[in-house]
Design a protein around this motif. Structure first.
Motif, PDB file in Angstrom:
ATOM      1  N   GLY A   1      -0.152  13.550 -28.877  1.00 38.31           N
ATOM      2  CA  GLY A   1       1.272  13.542 -28.029  1.00 38.31           C
ATOM      3  C   GLY A   1       1.947  12.225 -27.875  1.00 38.31           C
ATOM      4  N   ASN A   2       2.811  12.101 -27.050  1.00 36.44           N
ATOM      5  CA  ASN A   2       3.647  11.011 -26.918  1.00 36.44           C
ATOM      6  C   ASN A   2       3.948  10.626 -25.350  1.00 36.44           C
ATOM      7  OD1 ASN A   2       4.817  10.781 -29.700  1.00 36.44           O
ATOM      8  ND2 ASN A   2       5.864  12.637 -29.370  1.00 36.44           N
ATOM      9  N   VAL A   3       2.729  10.739 -24.796  1.00 34.61           N
ATOM     10  CA  VAL A   3       2.572  10.416 -23.458  1.00 34.61           C
ATOM     11  C   VAL A   3       1.434   9.374 -23.062  1.00 34.61           C
ATOM     12  CG1 VAL A   3       3.713  12.634 -22.705  1.00 34.61           C
ATOM     13  CG2 VAL A   3       1.166  12.438 -22.740  1.00 34.61           C
ATOM     14  N   SER A   4       1.407   8.948 -22.131  1.00 41.94           N
ATOM     15  CA  SER A   4       0.209   7.769 -21.574  1.00 41.94           C
ATOM     16  C   SER A   4       0.564   7.663 -20.104  1.00 41.94           C
ATOM     17  CB  SER A   4       0.452   6.625 -22.453  1.00 41.94           C
ATOM     18  OG  SER A   4       1.733   5.947 -22.016  1.00 41.94           O
TER      19      SER A   4
ATOM     20  N   ALA B   1       2.140  18.079 -19.136  1.00 40.30           N
ATOM     21  CA  ALA B   1       3.399  17.096 -19.039  1.00 40.30           C
ATOM     22  C   ALA B   1       4.163  17.088 -19.743  1.00 40.30           C
ATOM     23  CB  ALA B   1       2.335  15.811 -18.974  1.00 40.30           C
ATOM     24  N   LYS B   2       5.480  17.009 -19.407  1.00 43.15           N
ATOM     25  CA  LYS B   2       6.266  16.938 -20.350  1.00 43.15           C
ATOM     26  C   LYS B   2       6.813  15.358 -20.750  1.00 43.15           C
ATOM     27  CE  LYS B   2      10.593  17.047 -16.893  1.00 43.15           C
ATOM     28  NZ  LYS B   2       9.715  16.754 -15.922  1.00 43.15           N
ATOM     29  N   ASP B   3       6.316  14.318 -19.841  1.00 43.96           N
ATOM     30  CA  ASP B   3       6.671  12.936 -20.254  1.00 43.96           C
ATOM     31  C   ASP B   3       5.361  12.245 -19.429  1.00 43.96           C
ATOM     32  OD1 ASP B   3       7.187  12.716 -17.375  1.00 43.96           O
ATOM     33  OD2 ASP B   3       9.326  13.190 -17.719  1.00 43.96           O
ATOM     34  N   SER B   4       5.670  10.718 -19.866  1.00 39.57           N
ATOM     35  CA  SER B   4       4.561  10.030 -19.206  1.00 39.57           C
ATOM     36  C   SER B   4       4.562   9.904 -17.739  1.00 39.57           C
ATOM     37  CB  SER B   4       4.896   8.696 -19.868  1.00 39.57           C
ATOM     38  OG  SER B   4       4.474   8.401 -21.297  1.00 39.57           O
TER      39      SER B   4
ATOM     40  N   PHE C   1       0.757  10.954 -13.344  1.00 39.37           N
ATOM     41  CA  PHE C   1       0.453  11.578 -12.003  1.00 39.37           C
ATOM     42  C   PHE C   1      -0.550  12.554 -12.088  1.00 39.37           C
ATOM     43  CE2 PHE C   1       0.892  15.120  -9.002  1.00 39.37           C
ATOM     44  CZ  PHE C   1       1.031  14.376  -7.686  1.00 39.37           C
ATOM     45  N   LEU C   2      -0.787  13.467 -13.149  1.00 43.29           N
ATOM     46  CA  LEU C   2      -1.991  14.230 -13.250  1.00 43.29           C
ATOM     47  C   LEU C   2      -3.004  13.376 -13.708  1.00 43.29           C
ATOM     48  CD1 LEU C   2      -0.108  16.963 -15.622  1.00 43.29           C
ATOM     49  CD2 LEU C   2      -0.743  17.380 -13.494  1.00 43.29           C
TER      50      LEU C   2
END
Length: 246
Positions: free
Chosen positions: A9-12, A138-141, A146-147
């Motif tokens: 993925g592309n989130v953190s 999640a659609k973004d970081s 938050f999650l």
């Protein structure tokens, strides 16, 4: 890689840096992170040590007007985007970028605290399964942070399924749709929360009633609707005393 920075993925996650202490909307969080990252890259030179505190003081001054949810919680200006696509967030003065093992001493908390801290969700037995689920939702970081930081809510969900005679690992497969719906509802009221991932959980959720009281408080009428649908699908659920206690 870990729940903080998933391999896929592309989130953190950057919640422990105080991001959600600022009273901002999701798009405003993104704008702030872009501003920090741009200024950091144009003003900080890793070979010039005084450029670090100059950046920090400048950003703290610029962000002083932003209302806070808790005046005692620090929001670190060194949190920004750390990848070329400006999607993953993290510590811009982490040693992996600076090459200096003590570079985080320029932050408010310092190297020892920044590097030693592990959040409750990351430490949990089901961390890998939560990571996969949060990546799906999640659609973004911002949403992923938050999650990932919402460890009390996550633990309450684990306890709800446990008290309902559900295997907490199986729920990620057999009850995945219900889980996704539950956490998407939680995202709906995220703007009012100040999550840092080091909140203290004062309730061990030893009974089903205590879990449901918390979830009702956290989700409001959404919980009532979700619970009604859940009970239709699981008419024989019941509490197992002492199960999954930690």
């Amino acid at each position: 890689m870990s729940l903080c920075h998933p391999e896929k993925g592309n989130v953190s996650c950057g919640a422990c840096c105080g991001l959600f202490n600022l009273k901002l909307q999701p798009n405003e969080y993104k704008n702030l992170l872009f501003e920090r990252t741009t200024e950091f890259k144009t003003t900080v030179d890793f070979s010039i040590r005084h450029s670090f505190p100059i950046y920090r003081k400048d950003r703290e001054t610029k962000e002083a007007h932003i209302p806070k949810k808790d005046e005692m919680t620090y929001n670190c200006p060194f949190l920004g985007y750390v990848d070329d696509t400006k999607q993953r967030i993290g510590c811009m003065i982490h040693p992996i970028f600076t090459g200096d093992p003590k570079s985080q001493n320029f932050s408010f908390y310092g190297t020892s605290i920044c590097q030693a801290y592990d959040c409750k969700t990351k430490e949990g037995a089901l961390a890998e399964l939560w990571e996969i689920l949060f990546l799906e939702i999640a659609k973004d970081s911002i949403e992923y942070s938050f999650l990932s930081a919402d460890h009390i809510f996550t633990y309450a969900v684990e306890k709800f399924f446990s008290h309902s005679q559900k295997n907490t690992e199986d729920m990620f497969v057999k009850d995945r749709l219900e889980l996704v719906e539950l956490f998407r509802m939680r995202l709906g009221n995220s703007s009012r929360e100040n999550l840092t991932s080091f909140e203290i959980n004062y309730d061990a959720f030893l009974t089903l009633d205590s879990v449901e009281s918390y979830l009702h408080l956290a989700l409001g009428s959404d919980w009532v609707i979700w619970k009604g649908e859940w009970e239709k699908k699981n008419p024989n659920r019941g509490e197992v005393s002492g199960s999954f206690d930690k």
